[in-house]
Design a protein around this motif. Structure first.
Motif, PDB file in Angstrom:
ATOM      1  N   PHE A 122      50.426   2.579  47.272  1.00 13.99           N
ATOM      2  CA  PHE A 122      51.831   2.366  47.627  1.00 13.99           C
ATOM      3  C   PHE A 122      51.944   2.676  49.112  1.00 13.99           C
ATOM      4  O   PHE A 122      51.438   3.697  49.573  1.00 13.99           O
ATOM      5  N   ALA A 176      49.440   5.678  49.906  1.00 11.65           N
ATOM      6  CA  ALA A 176      49.317   6.752  48.928  1.00 11.65           C
ATOM      7  C   ALA A 176      48.645   6.200  47.683  1.00 11.65           C
ATOM      8  O   ALA A 176      48.953   5.098  47.247  1.00 11.65           O
ATOM      9  N   GLY A 220      54.712  -2.018  49.794  1.00 23.76           N
ATOM     10  CA  GLY A 220      53.838  -2.796  48.916  1.00 23.76           C
ATOM     11  C   GLY A 220      53.167  -1.925  47.879  1.00 23.76           C
ATOM     12  O   GLY A 220      52.991  -0.722  48.083  1.00 23.76           O
ATOM     13  N   ILE A 221      52.860  -2.561  46.752  1.00 19.96           N
ATOM     14  CA  ILE A 221      52.080  -1.880  45.720  1.00 19.96           C
ATOM     15  C   ILE A 221      50.921  -2.774  45.293  1.00 19.96           C
ATOM     16  O   ILE A 221      51.009  -3.999  45.335  1.00 19.96           O
ATOM     17  N   GLY A 222      49.834  -2.135  44.928  1.00 19.81           N
ATOM     18  CA  GLY A 222      48.659  -2.870  44.471  1.00 19.81           C
ATOM     19  C   GLY A 222      47.800  -1.978  43.598  1.00 19.81           C
ATOM     20  O   GLY A 222      47.921  -0.747  43.639  1.00 19.81           O
ATOM     21  N   LEU A 223      46.961  -2.609  42.804  1.00 21.62           N
ATOM     22  CA  LEU A 223      46.070  -1.873  41.904  1.00 21.62           C
ATOM     23  C   LEU A 223      44.838  -1.376  42.648  1.00 21.62           C
ATOM     24  O   LEU A 223      44.222  -2.125  43.395  1.00 21.62           O
ATOM     25  N   LEU A 251      48.321   6.756  43.760  1.00 24.73           N
ATOM     26  CA  LEU A 251      49.058   7.494  42.741  1.00 24.73           C
ATOM     27  C   LEU A 251      48.839   6.868  41.375  1.00 24.73           C
ATOM     28  O   LEU A 251      48.322   5.754  41.266  1.00 24.73           O
ATOM     29  N   THR A 252      49.206   7.623  40.350  1.00 27.08           N
ATOM     30  CA  THR A 252      49.015   7.146  38.984  1.00 27.08           C
ATOM     31  C   THR A 252      50.368   7.049  38.309  1.00 27.08           C
ATOM     32  O   THR A 252      51.167   7.969  38.382  1.00 27.08           O
ATOM     33  N   LEU A 253      50.618   5.901  37.689  1.00 30.45           N
ATOM     34  CA  LEU A 253      51.911   5.671  37.048  1.00 30.45           C
ATOM     35  C   LEU A 253      51.644   4.933  35.738  1.00 30.45           C
ATOM     36  O   LEU A 253      51.037   3.859  35.756  1.00 30.45           O
ATOM     37  N   THR A 306      48.157   3.772  35.201  1.00 32.99           N
ATOM     38  CA  THR A 306      47.622   2.791  36.142  1.00 32.99           C
ATOM     39  C   THR A 306      47.494   3.428  37.524  1.00 32.99           C
ATOM     40  O   THR A 306      48.418   4.103  37.971  1.00 32.99           O
ATOM     41  N   LEU A 313      47.647   3.146  41.340  1.00 39.41           N
ATOM     42  CA  LEU A 313      48.298   2.261  42.305  1.00 39.41           C
ATOM     43  C   LEU A 313      48.160   2.792  43.716  1.00 39.41           C
ATOM     44  O   LEU A 313      48.123   3.998  43.940  1.00 39.41           O
TER      45      LEU A 313
END
Lengths: 329, 329
Positions: free
Chosen positions: B45, B34, B139-142, B36-38, B41, B43
């Motif tokens: 996910f 996904a 996991g999360i990444g930019l 998304l913006t948080l 930023t 991201l």
């Protein structure tokens, strides 16, 4: 089973196997969620798997737990959960309507908590290699500016507050466990604590520690904080709210409510100057109506939790070794 | 078992049960991760559970898969993975040294991929309610500025590139499966694709679609893209790289390599103007040395994948219905 119980055996797995294997500092922080910075944004990140049995119990289901468990881990960093991932491991032969009921419970809990399920995965294993449905969720949320809540920040003088009655979730699940059913008018306290934490942070961003006492109960949560911050904790045993049905069920089962899991409660270490105001704010929130000051943080006996009993004595409240109640979440 | 196979039955679960139950638009996006913006930023996910059997296979283990599977899902949004969560579900009686070996493999894979394991959880279920070790990672990444990679962006004229030989992971795992062992000199291609994707993005940020063809293989990945973007895909069957040992094993087992899982490959939809330069960049990367143009995106037969056979005929490459190879990841 003890290695999954949230007690000393779980802690050994993390300290002796996972932390060395994975490296890095974040896991070693021992918090319910990791606080990290990505693209200049401060995030909390956490995960939990859910293997509760049975899947539905008085007051909730594995779907509710999967949302609230992770949302609450994030809230214990002061973060409001924004997005969840969700992984299903289905046992071959599980009925589709049951999967659907769990998914609907999960979706409803997510909406109630104000968090979006953003990504997911499904795996299927053969009959006899699972138990209906196992779930995993991971969550991310923003940590507000100026908030730094973690176990290491407990200091002598902090006031220890619990948000309500303890032991309710564990007793509710056990009351419908195969082979153990007993009649008890207790529903799980399973709930999302993000709103309560926001109400507390509105009083002061300087909360020191928050913890949701799930597996291992209040005893495990307090012991972990005492060890992480090298402080002592003194409880007034009489001040810890235990509902009579929970006390009775625990007496029958030979359990101590201090070690029984909660899924909608938190324990807070708050600087003394703010304690009364934080307590008042908690009591105005539906999930903190029965909040109570139960003790304080001290310099003596670092790493140890001691309870003052009703009779004027004291007893050590140990970290549980294994698992009193397996598969409670 | 078919509902976990990554084919039509998996897709039905998501479309008819999970997406309606969870609500929200992100799940409906059908991407590997996904976007998304948080906190301002952007991201990516993603999550995956891992139930591969056996836990160790030629070229890798469940620990490698758990890292690379999620790292690759993030890379398919153009994101470099930054942090992973990790949830273990252990079966009572699993040997601690085995848990340790898996944890070490996972840690080594994370270091190789440049991602930190930030948070974790362990649950234990009774013997006969699991299968040694199940894992989940999220996991999360930019996501870099200007990058918008998702299945819906495929357009007629796009060139379809695969990063290397297909079918290798599935055949490697099957070669050591109980009751099915066969001698084949194939190791899993399990690898983290973040670096390869960075090399491609260095040519142009305007990659349209990236997908790692895991469960359901290349056929499932291409069908999902064709449906998501309402475009047709035409493959030149001869151009799809299938190593002879994979082709032979598939012939013996009655499988089509197009449907066999990969764990270190990607398929890209690239605007024609950039295709040669992207292909050249891929071939300079160790994980893209055998990259090949295998087809193109067309206006005709939207939602359908067609292969031009070596004999000048065509055949429809369907979305698989169920599971050819259960518990491959």
């Amino acid at each position: 089973m003890g290695h999954g119980g949230g007690g000393a055996l779980s802690s050994e797995l993390v300290q002796h196997i996972f932390a060395p294997a994975f490296g890095g500092d974040l896991l070693a922080g021992l918090a319910d969620s990791a606080a990290l910075t990505l693209g200049g944004t401060r995030l909390a990140f956490s995960t939990d798997s859910f293997v509760v049995r049975p899947l539905f119990f008085p007051g909730g289901s594995i779907g509710d737990l999967a949302v609230n468990g992770t949302v609450n881990d994030l809230a214990m960093s002061g973060a409001r959960a924004a997005y969840l991932s969700c992984g299903f491991i289905l046992e071959e032969g599980v009925e589709v309507p049951l999967v659907s009921r769990v998914a609907e419970a999960l979706g409803a809990a997510a909406r109630a908590a104000g968090v979006e399920v953003a990504t997911g995965d499904t795996k299927v294993v053969e009959a006899g290699r699972g138990d209906g449905i196992y779930l995993n969720t991971a969550g991310i949320g923003l940590i507000p500016e100026g908030v730094d809540i973690r176990p290491q920040r407990a200091v002598p003088g902090d006031v220890v507050i619990v948000s309500g009655a303890i032991g309710v979730h564990g007793v509710a699940v056990m009351s419908v466990r195969d082979g153990l059913e007993f009649g008890v008018e207790v529903e799980s306290d399973c709930a999302a604590l993000g709103g309560l934490v926001e109400a507390m942070l509105a009083v002061t961003p300087d909360l020191h520690v928050l913890r949701d006492p799930t597996r291992g109960g209040l005893a495990a949560a307090l012991n972990e904080i005492a060890v992480a911050a090298t402080v002592g904790v003194v409880l007034r045993e009489k001040a810890v709210p235990v509902p009579p049905p929970v006390a009775n069920a625990c007496a029958v089962l030979g359990l101590d409510p201090m070690y029984v899991a909660n899924e909608g409660k938190l324990v807070a270490f708050v600087p003394r100057a703010h304690a009364d105001a934080v307590l008042a704010a908690m009591r105005e929130h539906p999930l903190g109506a029965e909040a109570a000051i139960i003790g304080e943080c001290v310099e003596t006996h670092p790493g140890m939790v001691v309870a003052r009993t009703g009779l004027g004595g004291t007893r050590v409240v140990d970290l549980p070794v294994g698992e009193q109640l397996p598969r409670i979440c």
